[in-house]
Design a protein around this motif. Structure first.
Motif, PDB file in Angstrom:
ATOM      1  N   TRP A  23       0.873  -1.429   0.011  1.00  0.00           N
ATOM      2  CA  TRP A  23       0.044  -0.016   0.083  1.00  0.00           C
ATOM      3  C   TRP A  23       0.830   1.457  -0.074  1.00  0.00           C
ATOM      4  CZ3 TRP A  23      -1.209   4.232   3.345  1.00  0.00           C
ATOM      5  CH2 TRP A  23      -1.465   4.895   3.447  1.00  0.00           C
ATOM      6  N   GLN A  24       1.546   1.321   0.939  1.00  0.00           N
ATOM      7  CA  GLN A  24       2.900   2.818   1.348  1.00  0.00           C
ATOM      8  C   GLN A  24       3.416   3.024  -0.742  1.00  0.00           C
ATOM      9  OE1 GLN A  24       4.819   1.607   4.540  1.00  0.00           O
ATOM     10  NE2 GLN A  24       6.371   0.962   3.663  1.00  0.00           N
ATOM     11  N   ARG A  25       3.703   1.703  -0.796  1.00  0.00           N
ATOM     12  CA  ARG A  25       4.429   2.185  -1.638  1.00  0.00           C
ATOM     13  C   ARG A  25       3.881   2.321  -3.404  1.00  0.00           C
ATOM     14  NH1 ARG A  25       5.188  -1.671  -5.995  1.00  0.00           N
ATOM     15  NH2 ARG A  25       4.922  -3.733  -4.604  1.00  0.00           N
ATOM     16  N   LEU A  26       2.628   1.792  -3.503  1.00  0.00           N
ATOM     17  CA  LEU A  26       1.770   2.104  -4.435  1.00  0.00           C
ATOM     18  C   LEU A  26       1.241   3.615  -4.657  1.00  0.00           C
ATOM     19  CD1 LEU A  26       0.587  -1.184  -5.155  1.00  0.00           C
ATOM     20  CD2 LEU A  26       2.426  -0.349  -6.334  1.00  0.00           C
ATOM     21  N   VAL A  27       0.704   3.477  -3.195  1.00  0.00           N
ATOM     22  CA  VAL A  27      -0.030   5.250  -2.967  1.00  0.00           C
ATOM     23  C   VAL A  27       1.363   6.145  -2.907  1.00  0.00           C
ATOM     24  CG1 VAL A  27      -0.709   6.545  -0.963  1.00  0.00           C
ATOM     25  CG2 VAL A  27      -1.287   4.081  -1.575  1.00  0.00           C
ATOM     26  N   LEU A  28       2.628   6.013  -2.823  1.00  0.00           N
ATOM     27  CA  LEU A  28       3.463   6.709  -3.012  1.00  0.00           C
ATOM     28  C   LEU A  28       4.114   7.304  -4.843  1.00  0.00           C
ATOM     29  CD1 LEU A  28       5.774   7.005   0.674  1.00  0.00           C
ATOM     30  CD2 LEU A  28       3.960   8.819   0.144  1.00  0.00           C
ATOM     31  N   TYR A  29       4.012   6.286  -5.276  1.00  0.00           N
ATOM     32  CA  TYR A  29       4.118   6.629  -5.930  1.00  0.00           C
ATOM     33  C   TYR A  29       3.262   6.503  -7.326  1.00  0.00           C
ATOM     34  CZ  TYR A  29       7.668   2.144  -6.115  1.00  0.00           C
ATOM     35  OH  TYR A  29       8.797   2.069  -6.238  1.00  0.00           O
ATOM     36  N   ALA A  30       1.912   6.390  -6.918  1.00  0.00           N
ATOM     37  CA  ALA A  30       1.160   7.193  -7.735  1.00  0.00           C
ATOM     38  C   ALA A  30       0.770   8.524  -7.566  1.00  0.00           C
ATOM     39  CB  ALA A  30      -0.832   6.777  -7.685  1.00  0.00           C
TER      40      ALA A  30
END
Length: 174
Positions: A89-96
């Motif tokens: 979640w943290q990885r994908l949210v920050l990428y987006a």
């Protein structure tokens, strides 16, 4: 007539800043933005424009708003897909979110470069950007994007990626 039904949830006034408080907070964030690593100043080269917004700028805003909205929708969707697992979640949210931020920054910079090229008064541009320093937004990439959007000839032998993207936005209309 007063209702006899009690509210399901009491209203929480003052917990979330709004109005002047939020505006002040946003201005503090804008003021803390560092200047671009290689800021650009666009030389005035006004193109004749009427009262209407040039179609290239409308296409530019439409293109970037769609991209930014897609990133933000992805962030919301990730809540249901990865709400039970912090690492993905943290990885994908920050990428987006950082992709949405970069797209927004490029959009603002390209519009500011256009206005600078149209010889808009510098104080007025600073006021519109709500920043004492337009160099926070007008980057070389934004100028390249504007060149592609307006059909200007790039100075480099090979066409930069943002010039190409700007050309596609202008050609496709979004």
């Amino acid at each position: 007539m007063t209702s006899t039904h009690p509210r399901k949830r009491p209203r929480r006034r003052g917990e979330i800043p709004h109005g002047p408080q939020q505006d002040t907070g946003l201005q503090q964030i804008r003021d803390a933005l560092p200047p671009a690593p290689e800021p650009c100043t666009v030389e005035p080269a006004p193109r004749p424009v009427g009262e209407e917004v040039p179609w290239e700028l409308l296409a530019l805003v439409t293109h970037h708003c769609r991209r930014i909205s897609a990133y933000l929708a992805c962030v919301q969707r990730l809540q249901t897909l990865h709400g039970d697992s912090m690492k993905p979640w943290q990885r994908l949210v920050l990428y987006a979110l950082t992709d949405a931020l970069a797209d927004n920054h490029l959009l603002v910079g390209t519009l500011a470069a256009y206005l600078q090229r149209q010889d808009l008064d510098a104080d007025l541009l600073r006021r519109y950007l709500q920043s004492p320093d337009p160099d926070r937004y007008i980057t070389c990439e934004a100028v390249q994007h504007l060149d592609g959007l307006t059909g200007a000839v790039p100075e480099e032998a090979a066409e930069p990626v943002w010039t190409t993207v700007g050309g596609h936005v202008a050609r496709d209309g979004s």
